[in-house]
Design an enzyme around this catalytic site. Sequence first.
Site, PDB file in Angstrom:
ATOM      1  N   ASP A   1       0.851  -1.186   0.000  1.00 24.21           N
ATOM      2  CA  ASP A   1       0.000   0.000   0.000  1.00 24.21           C
ATOM      3  C   ASP A   1       0.888   1.238   0.000  1.00 24.21           C
ATOM      4  OD1 ASP A   1      -2.295   1.660   0.169  1.00 24.21           O
ATOM      5  OD2 ASP A   1      -3.306   0.211   1.447  1.00 24.21           O
TER       6      ASP A   1
ATOM      7  N   HIS B   1     -13.038  -0.395  -6.949  1.00 23.68           N
ATOM      8  CA  HIS B   1     -14.069   0.632  -7.063  1.00 23.68           C
ATOM      9  C   HIS B   1     -13.522   2.053  -7.115  1.00 23.68           C
ATOM     10  CE1 HIS B   1     -14.050   0.016  -2.487  1.00 23.68           C
ATOM     11  NE2 HIS B   1     -13.564   1.231  -2.673  1.00 23.68           N
TER      12      HIS B   1
END
Length: 333
Positions: free
Chosen positions: A191, A238
């Site tokens: 990340d 998304h």
Amino acid sequence: MENRSWTPAQLLELSGSYWSTCALHAAVKLKVFTCAATPQAATEIARKCGCDLRGLTMLLNAMCGLGLMEKSGDTYVNTPFANEYLSQSSPKYLGHIIMHHHHLVASWGRLDEAVRTGSKVRVPSSHDSDPSEQESFLMGMFNLAMQLAPKIVPQIDLKGRRRLLDLGGGPGTYAIHFCRENPELSAVICDLPTTRAFAEKTVASFGLSDRIEFVARDFDTDELPRGFDVAWLSHILHSWGPEGCRQLLKKAVKTLEPGGLILVQEFVLDDTKDGPLFPTLFSLNMLIGTSQGQAYSEGELKDLLSEAGVTYVRRIPLQLPNGSGVIGGVVKG
């Protein structure tokens, strides 16, 4: 689409339901439930929370009206449920995700503008600019994942697999649960650098620092680490439009050895895209906060995975809340 028969009273209840939402957000933000874990007079709770007595008493009464607190004379106390999920002293505390919802309220108030222009209105990103909002976002994702991971992980067979990539893993909740369920598995959380401190702290709290490491990467510009036999992408796609999803999935597939397993969790729309309710609303949340993000249908997710070179694509049969689902397949050998 859910068929529902409406009445004017129900319509007005829906229209004004933000009153209850904002009252809950205020109580969490002011740490009211943390201060009222045991019976306390309103004056004492007001002192501990640093609040005006008149205003705090009104808020306490509203929490009683919602069934989250109980009142006896001038004394207030959390219900057992509120003690379990709204007091910061509880390991099941959900306040972080509630505060993340609170930080979204202002931009949701501009939804009409986002719909009219087709452009995001949340500028800058709520979890990039402010440290407290970033913490609410990351630990809010931890809150949500802690609710879902125990339902998902035991039902996914990772027997014989040794190395898992938790792509966009935030605090690493899923990496933690997969490693706890599979003692021979190690994992890498991949990340942004700003996530490292939260992830390493969370992993250490579960005693898994020797099996789970953090690797900082920007998905847009950096190459991803390789040599994995499982890739897990939970609520990542998304944030991108279809082309962005294609590029990210291609990168994710490259991280895997031949025969590697890729698993994608999302809030999944029906193929007609008019339900379930939560994914339809979540798509609006992406409209507000991202340039191209949206919720995707099951068919769209399966097609995206197939285009990336994934075979045997299927939806894993899981009963999860809010339309959440897991779709996966195997990378060609």
